[in-house]
Design an enzyme around this catalytic site. Structure first.
Site, PDB file in Angstrom:
ATOM      1  N   GLN A 167     -15.630  42.906  -9.798  1.00 25.06           N
ATOM      2  CA  GLN A 167     -14.182  42.773  -9.563  1.00 25.06           C
ATOM      3  C   GLN A 167     -13.939  43.274  -8.146  1.00 25.06           C
ATOM      4  O   GLN A 167     -13.824  44.472  -7.916  1.00 25.06           O
ATOM      5  CB  GLN A 167     -13.408  43.599 -10.608  1.00 25.06           C
ATOM      6  N   PRO A 281      -4.502  18.232  -0.138  1.00 22.83           N
ATOM      7  CA  PRO A 281      -4.399  17.820   1.260  1.00 22.83           C
ATOM      8  C   PRO A 281      -5.761  17.575   1.905  1.00 22.83           C
ATOM      9  O   PRO A 281      -5.842  16.933   2.931  1.00 22.83           O
ATOM     10  CB  PRO A 281      -3.669  18.987   1.924  1.00 22.83           C
ATOM     11  N   GLY A 283      -8.541  16.370   0.200  1.00 22.70           N
ATOM     12  CA  GLY A 283      -9.448  15.601  -0.646  1.00 22.70           C
ATOM     13  C   GLY A 283     -10.242  16.519  -1.553  1.00 22.70           C
ATOM     14  O   GLY A 283     -11.169  16.091  -2.233  1.00 22.70           O
ATOM     15  N   GLY A 284      -9.909  17.734  -1.574  1.00 22.78           N
ATOM     16  CA  GLY A 284     -10.587  18.687  -2.444  1.00 22.78           C
ATOM     17  C   GLY A 284      -9.811  19.969  -2.364  1.00 22.78           C
ATOM     18  O   GLY A 284      -8.976  20.137  -1.480  1.00 22.78           O
ATOM     19  N   MET A 285      -9.990  20.832  -3.362  1.00 18.06           N
ATOM     20  CA  MET A 285      -9.253  22.079  -3.220  1.00 18.06           C
ATOM     21  C   MET A 285     -10.193  23.271  -3.109  1.00 18.06           C
ATOM     22  O   MET A 285     -11.183  23.373  -3.808  1.00 18.06           O
ATOM     23  CB  MET A 285      -8.262  22.263  -4.375  1.00 18.06           C
ATOM     24  N   GLU A 286      -9.852  24.101  -2.200  1.00 21.31           N
ATOM     25  CA  GLU A 286     -10.601  25.338  -2.021  1.00 21.31           C
ATOM     26  C   GLU A 286     -10.482  26.139  -3.303  1.00 21.31           C
ATOM     27  O   GLU A 286      -9.418  26.375  -3.833  1.00 21.31           O
ATOM     28  CB  GLU A 286     -10.023  26.128  -0.849  1.00 21.31           C
ATOM     29  N   HIS A 310      -1.755  30.902 -13.933  1.00 21.73           N
ATOM     30  CA  HIS A 310      -1.635  31.836 -12.812  1.00 21.73           C
ATOM     31  C   HIS A 310      -2.897  31.802 -11.943  1.00 21.73           C
ATOM     32  O   HIS A 310      -2.818  31.616 -10.728  1.00 21.73           O
ATOM     33  CB  HIS A 310      -1.380  33.241 -13.345  1.00 21.73           C
ATOM     34  N   GLU A 311      -4.033  31.972 -12.582  1.00 23.25           N
ATOM     35  CA  GLU A 311      -5.276  32.010 -11.791  1.00 23.25           C
ATOM     36  C   GLU A 311      -5.528  30.673 -11.109  1.00 23.25           C
ATOM     37  O   GLU A 311      -6.039  30.621  -9.992  1.00 23.25           O
ATOM     38  CB  GLU A 311      -6.459  32.440 -12.656  1.00 23.25           C
ATOM     39  N   HIS A 314      -3.601  30.254  -7.904  1.00 20.65           N
ATOM     40  CA  HIS A 314      -4.224  30.916  -6.754  1.00 20.65           C
ATOM     41  C   HIS A 314      -5.109  29.981  -5.930  1.00 20.65           C
ATOM     42  O   HIS A 314      -5.468  30.301  -4.800  1.00 20.65           O
ATOM     43  CB  HIS A 314      -5.077  32.105  -7.212  1.00 20.65           C
ATOM     44  N   GLU A 333       0.541  36.891  -4.533  1.00 24.09           N
ATOM     45  CA  GLU A 333       0.957  37.010  -5.936  1.00 24.09           C
ATOM     46  C   GLU A 333       2.362  36.488  -6.229  1.00 24.09           C
ATOM     47  O   GLU A 333       2.612  35.956  -7.301  1.00 24.09           O
ATOM     48  CB  GLU A 333       0.820  38.457  -6.408  1.00 24.09           C
ATOM     49  N   ASP A 388      -5.038  49.098  -4.030  1.00 25.36           N
ATOM     50  CA  ASP A 388      -4.794  48.830  -5.447  1.00 25.36           C
ATOM     51  C   ASP A 388      -3.475  49.449  -5.913  1.00 25.36           C
ATOM     52  O   ASP A 388      -2.898  49.024  -6.911  1.00 25.36           O
ATOM     53  CB  ASP A 388      -5.953  49.348  -6.318  1.00 25.36           C
ATOM     54  N   TYR A 396       4.713  40.452  -7.489  1.00 24.16           N
ATOM     55  CA  TYR A 396       4.634  39.267  -8.353  1.00 24.16           C
ATOM     56  C   TYR A 396       6.028  38.721  -8.655  1.00 24.16           C
ATOM     57  O   TYR A 396       6.352  37.574  -8.375  1.00 24.16           O
ATOM     58  CB  TYR A 396       3.990  39.635  -9.704  1.00 24.16           C
TER      59      TYR A 396
HETATM   60  N1  BES Z   1      -5.603  38.559  -8.227  1.00 25.87           N
HETATM   61  C1  BES Z   1      -5.036  39.190  -9.382  1.00 25.87           C
HETATM   62  C2  BES Z   1      -5.822  40.361  -9.864  1.00 25.87           C
HETATM   63  C3  BES Z   1      -5.929  41.525  -8.899  1.00 25.87           C
HETATM   64  C4  BES Z   1      -4.851  41.922  -8.121  1.00 25.87           C
HETATM   65  C5  BES Z   1      -7.093  42.251  -8.813  1.00 25.87           C
HETATM   66  C6  BES Z   1      -4.982  43.004  -7.247  1.00 25.87           C
HETATM   67  C7  BES Z   1      -7.218  43.335  -7.962  1.00 25.87           C
HETATM   68  C8  BES Z   1      -6.150  43.722  -7.147  1.00 25.87           C
HETATM   69  C9  BES Z   1      -4.853  38.190 -10.534  1.00 25.87           C
HETATM   70  O1  BES Z   1      -4.575  36.905 -10.076  1.00 25.87           O
HETATM   71  C10 BES Z   1      -3.689  38.632 -11.360  1.00 25.87           C
HETATM   72  O2  BES Z   1      -2.621  38.664 -10.831  1.00 25.87           O
HETATM   73  N2  BES Z   1      -3.873  38.985 -12.635  1.00 25.87           N
HETATM   74  C11 BES Z   1      -2.822  39.391 -13.531  1.00 25.87           C
HETATM   75  C12 BES Z   1      -2.487  38.306 -14.498  1.00 25.87           C
HETATM   76  C13 BES Z   1      -1.327  37.485 -14.180  1.00 25.87           C
HETATM   77  C14 BES Z   1      -1.032  36.493 -15.295  1.00 25.87           C
HETATM   78  C15 BES Z   1      -0.094  38.240 -13.765  1.00 25.87           C
HETATM   79  C16 BES Z   1      -3.262  40.593 -14.365  1.00 25.87           C
HETATM   80  O3  BES Z   1      -4.391  41.060 -14.208  1.00 25.87           O
HETATM   81  O4  BES Z   1      -2.499  41.065 -15.176  1.00 25.87           O
HETATM   82 ZN    ZN Z   2      -2.592  36.813  -9.271  1.00 24.06          ZN
END
Ligand code: BES
Ligand code: ZN
Length: 617
Positions: A167, A281, A283-286, A310-311, A314, A333, A388, A396
């Site tokens: 992670q 945009p 022809g493929g997505m990162e 959600h994922e 991203h 986010e 963190d 979010y």
């Molecule tokens: N990228 C994040 C997880 C993350 C954020 C890891 C910051 C380390 C530091 C992931 O996309 C995320 O937002 N996960 C959420 C779920 C989402 C549905 C809100 C979670 O873990 O709850």
């Molecule tokens: Zn996220």
């Protein structure tokens, strides 16, 4: 203390593992542009001097030692001879460093590791002779590496094999790879990973092939599209694959595979919905091709698969257009949460999407009321802090709300076209908040000056709280539920006569959250009617347990302990320990449970729960 932390969902957690894959399309190259105001205070590396372009890993996985051991070869633009290469590390055991001009003949280099910072780790400085383009580092990670979780067989669903997953977000890549660990630096990578025979190795990259020796499986990977270090991912375990659609599938431990494939059967539809919103945009997505997901979203009725949307979102906001520093985290986010909701609307309908907005808003209001003012801004100051800590629900949900307001004011068609152009324009770049705002003013606000007056951009981004004009979604379905909650709380409706048969997860959450603090007897009445203590839905159970602690409703105690032992997702466990720690009797229980549960938690969760459970000492 913030009740919601969001950082664990991309990781498989205790009690089994699931990894979703979006097999992706052919990739295109980046253009490597970087704005100059992107000062990342969370990296020692100095990419403006030497910028790493490629990484080649060759690592052996040892479950006995809990180490990854081997080499990392980093490739960069030819050095002038004056520069040193500075990398981020955290507790790596480095045995040898060499440099090379051609990538094949290496000679020993001079290097040093700086003083260890509690948050950032330590800088590794390597002296780079002129015209050198490669450095090879032989090293080993530590068993307690902050970016790795080593699960024993007992902690897995299958109980037979160990499991490892990484992670890296925000700054944990450096605990297992010496690297320029900044979201402003994108690198392509290859990896050869050796693991005990019988286990499958996955990475956020294309799988290039596998072979085996007598003892080991050997897996090769390549990610040709440059990505930031926080998107490098590794998982090793007894995993099997089930196809969900032509481009989507799921890896899970065998006991979870069928359930996971069922729960995520709409994944292909989500990909289609996301693509039709923002197009492809290039022809493929990162895409790092491999979303990790916690098994706590397997509710059995798809009600928590918003996490998959959600994922997936991203792929655009985050992986294609990346936050340049962790202060710009809301660009990842907030945009993603908005797009997540659009995907949910496209796949599950407007009602579902609006219910999710309403619950997000309740959570946001509560979190804002408990968060210090400076951390309520979208662009937040993280200097000297662990990034963190910025991962509250605010970037979010406040970020998403700002985008919802723009959608409402400019109209969906105009706003969709704007966002599509935004992703196009900044594709494969890492950008700051001010770069995003410049573009917003130029390409949207100045083109529609009358409507633009309705968007208080400055307040959204640089002020605490919410602008008074923040939109407020309303869901008739949830309003009916909160009326039922009020009637029950007032004693006018007995629990057994509430009509809950058609309720979704979101309606249950609304019902529980709309209730005032309950007495134990009221909780017992609800429990008798709806068996909430036995709920298999992690969100509903979590909400119920959070209410049971202050109500002193002791019937939940065994279930609470079992949940804290089995689940490692911080979003759930942190608020529960926090609630327990509020009374002397609760503190005793929290400490006893945590003593048993701690060894099974991810290092990141251990660090944060340590603070909660020790805070009373
Ligand atoms: N990228 C994040 C997880 C993350 C954020 C890891 C910051 C380390 C530091 C992931 O996309 C995320 O937002 N996960 C959420 C779920 C989402 C549905 C809100 C979670 O873990 O709850
Ligand atoms: Zn996220």
């Amino acid at each position: 203390m913030n009740p919601i932390t969001r950082r664990d969902a991309v990781a498989a957690t205790l009690g089994g593992a699931i990894v979703l894959t979006n097999c992706g399309k052919p990739q295109t190259a980046e253009n490597g542009k970087m704005p100059t105001d992107a000062q990342d205070t969370h990296s020692f590396s100095q990419p403006e001097k030497i910028r790493v372009r490629k990484l080649a890993l060759d690592l052996a996985v040892s479950f006995d030692d809990k180490t990854l051991a081997g080499t990392a070869v980093l490739q960069f633009d030819a050095a002038t001879g004056k520069d040193a290469l500075v990398l981020d590390t955290r507790d790596l055991d480095i045995s040898k460093i060499e440099t090379s001009a051609d990538g094949s003949t290496f000679s020993e280099a001079k290097w040093s590791v700086g003083q260890r910072d509690a948050i950032l780790g330590a800088a590794l400085t390597v002296t780079i002779p002129a015209s050198t383009q490669f450095v090879r580092i032989a090293y080993k990670s530590q068993p307690a590496a902050s970016g790795l979780q080593w699960l024993t067989p007992a902690q897995t669903a299958g109980k037979k094999h160990p499991f490892l997953f990484s992670q890296n977000e925000s700054i944990h890549a450096r605990s297992w790879i010496p690297i320029q660990d900044s979201p402003g630096v994108r690198i392509a990578y290859t990896a050869r990973i050796r693991a005990p025979k019988g286990l499958l190795v996955l990475m956020s990259a294309e799988h290039k092939g596998a072979s085996a020796t007598a003892k080991e499986g050997v897996f090769d990977f390549a990610m040709d599209t440059p990505i930031p270090a926080y998107l490098i991912a590794l998982a090793v375990g007894d995993l099997q694959f089930a196809e969900v659609g032509p481009r989507t599938g799921v890896y899970a431990e065998p006991p979870l595979l069928a359930k996971s494939a069922r729960e995520f059967e709409d994944m292909e539809k989500m990909v289609t919905a996301a693509e039709s919103l923002y197009g492809l945009p290039f022809g493929g997505m990162e895409n790092p091709r491999l979303t990790f997901a916690t098994p706590t979203i397997l509710a059995g009725d798809k009600s928590l698969v918003g996490l998959v949307s959600h994922e997936l979102a991203h792929s655009w906001s985050g992986n294609l257009v990346t936050n340049a520093t962790w202060s710009d985290f809301w660009l990842n986010e907030g945009f993603t949460t908005y797009i997540e909701n659009r995907i949910q609307e496209a796949v599950y309908g407007r009602d579902q999407a609006v219910m999710e907005q309403v619950l997000a808003r309740r959570g946001l209001d509560k979190e804002l009321s408990e968060t210090p003012k400076p951390d309520q801004m979208l662009h937040i100051d993280l200097k000297g802090r662990d990034p963190d800590e910025g991962t509250t629900g605010i970037p979010y949900n406040k970020g998403a709300l700002m985008l919802h307001q723009m959608e409402q004011v400019f109209g969906r068609e105009t706003f969709d076209a704007y966002l599509k152009a935004y992703f196009d324009h900044f594709a494969f770049q890492s950008i700051t908040t001010s770069t995003m705002l410049d573009y917003l003013f130029r390409e949207l606000l100045e083109k529609h000056p009358e409507q633009a007056k309705q968007i208080p951009v400055q307040d959204w981004v640089y002020e605490p709280g919410l602008p008074v004009s923040a939109p407020k979604a309303a869901s008739p379905r949830l309003e009916a539920v909160s009326k039922a909650a009020a009637a029950f709380a007032a004693g006018s409706t007995p629990a057994s006569s509430i009509d809950t048969k058609q309720w979704s997860t979101q309606e249950w959450l609304e019902f529980l959250q709309a209730l005032p603090p309950l007495k134990a007897a009221q909780m017992a009445e609800l429990d008798k009617a709806y068996r909430l203590t036995q709920s298999g839905n992690s969100e509903v159970l979590d909400q119920w347990l959070k209410m049971a602690i202050p109500a002193d409703y002791a019937a939940v105690n065994p279930r609470l302990e079992a949940f804290l032992l089995e689940v490692g997702r911080q979003k759930f466990i942190r608020p529960l320990y926090t609630e327990l720690m509020k009374t002397p009797a609760g503190q005793k229980r929290a400490k006893a449970i945590y003593a048993k549960a701690r060894p099974g938690y991810h290092p990141i969760a251990q660090t944060s729960v340590d603070k909660i459970v020790k805070s009373a000492n």
